[in-house]
Design an enzyme around this catalytic site. Structure first.
Site, PDB file in Angstrom:
ATOM      1  N   GLY A   1     -45.504   3.773  -9.331  1.00 46.34           N
ATOM      2  CA  GLY A   1     -46.079   4.960  -8.676  1.00 46.34           C
ATOM      3  C   GLY A   1     -45.501   6.246  -8.710  1.00 46.34           C
ATOM      4  O   GLY A   1     -46.088   7.326  -8.213  1.00 46.34           O
TER       5      GLY A   1
ATOM      6  N   HIS B   1     -52.737  -2.370 -15.729  1.00 42.26           N
ATOM      7  CA  HIS B   1     -51.429  -2.755 -16.000  1.00 42.26           C
ATOM      8  C   HIS B   1     -51.546  -3.872 -17.204  1.00 42.26           C
ATOM      9  O   HIS B   1     -52.247  -4.902 -16.693  1.00 42.26           O
ATOM     10  CB  HIS B   1     -50.608  -2.980 -14.944  1.00 42.26           C
ATOM     11  CG  HIS B   1     -50.218  -2.234 -14.069  1.00 42.26           C
ATOM     12  ND1 HIS B   1     -50.973  -1.916 -12.785  1.00 42.26           N
ATOM     13  CD2 HIS B   1     -49.249  -0.976 -13.919  1.00 42.26           C
ATOM     14  CE1 HIS B   1     -50.608  -1.013 -11.950  1.00 42.26           C
ATOM     15  NE2 HIS B   1     -49.613  -0.203 -12.896  1.00 42.26           N
TER      16      HIS B   1
END
Length: 225
Positions: free
Chosen positions: A90, A204
């Site tokens: 994040g 990802h």
């Protein structure tokens, strides 16, 4: 009789004293190899990977993330570098800039900057992202002028418009040239957009994807060692 008892006690005292000293010497002798090992480890130069969830290895085991794979490669060639994974899921360029000082205590010999992806996905202004990336680079340069810096370029899908996407991609090369740092043109080269190498979120990399990322990073890191 009393003299015999006193003599026995005296010899017993000497025996106990000798055993105690022997044990102490053995412990000290055993501690030397450990101290040497700690000293040798502390003398290893540091490579700091400073990034977001890509660096942190989101969705996979720590040892499968590309920074850990780089450490394996370094160990295989008996390099005197140790890798520190400073990835945080994040992370934006702004939050990275705010926590940088704590990581700079590691005195990195090589600093690999992998940030900006979350800025792009959130539509943060390119001016803000660029300012923060330059701020991080300059902070490292001011603190450790001899530290080599490698900037990891990133690309994003055209969700924010094609102009934003194009300028985002170009931004990394411009920063690297202006700040005179090395550049990985695109960290996720050969991985981005390929379902085989990405988790279901499409963002990802899988463990296999990180293997490819590690190869990309190594290509640009090796000349800096």
């Amino acid at each position: 009789m009393k003299n015999a008892i006193y003599l026995f006690q005296f010899y017993l005292f000497l025996l106990i004293l000798g055993f105690s000293c022997s044990q102490k010497e053995n412990k000290q002798a055993e501690s030397f190899p450990e101290s040497t090992e700690v000293q040798e480890k502390s003398e290893r130069k540091t490579i700091l990977f400073f990034g977001n969830s890509l660096t942190a290895g989101y969705g996979i085991e720590d040892y499968e993330a590309f920074p850990a794979l780089i450490q394996e490669k370094l160990d295989s060639i008996e390099s005197d570098y140790q890798v520190i994974n400073g990835g945080l899921s994040g992370e934006t360029t702004a939050s990275g800039l705010s926590r940088l000082d704590w990581f700079l205590e590691e005195k990195p010999a090589i600093f690999i900057l992998e940030l900006g992806g979350n800025d792009g996905l959130r539509g943060i202004s390119l001016e803000e992202t660029e300012k923060n990336l330059r701020g991080i680079i300059r902070s490292v340069q001011e603190e450790y002028p001899d530290t080599k810096i490698l900037l990891a370029g990133m690309q994003i899908p055209p969700n924010m418009g094609q102009a934003y996407t194009d300028n985002f991609r170009k931004m990394y090369a411009e920063i690297a040239e202006d700040e005179e740092v090395a550049l990985i043109p695109f960290l996720l080269e050969g991985v981005a957009g390929d379902p085989e190498y990405n988790l279901p979120d499409g963002i990802h990399p899988t463990a296999a994807g990180h293997q490819i990322v590690a190869q990309t990073v190594w290509k640009y890191l090796k000349p800096l060692l």
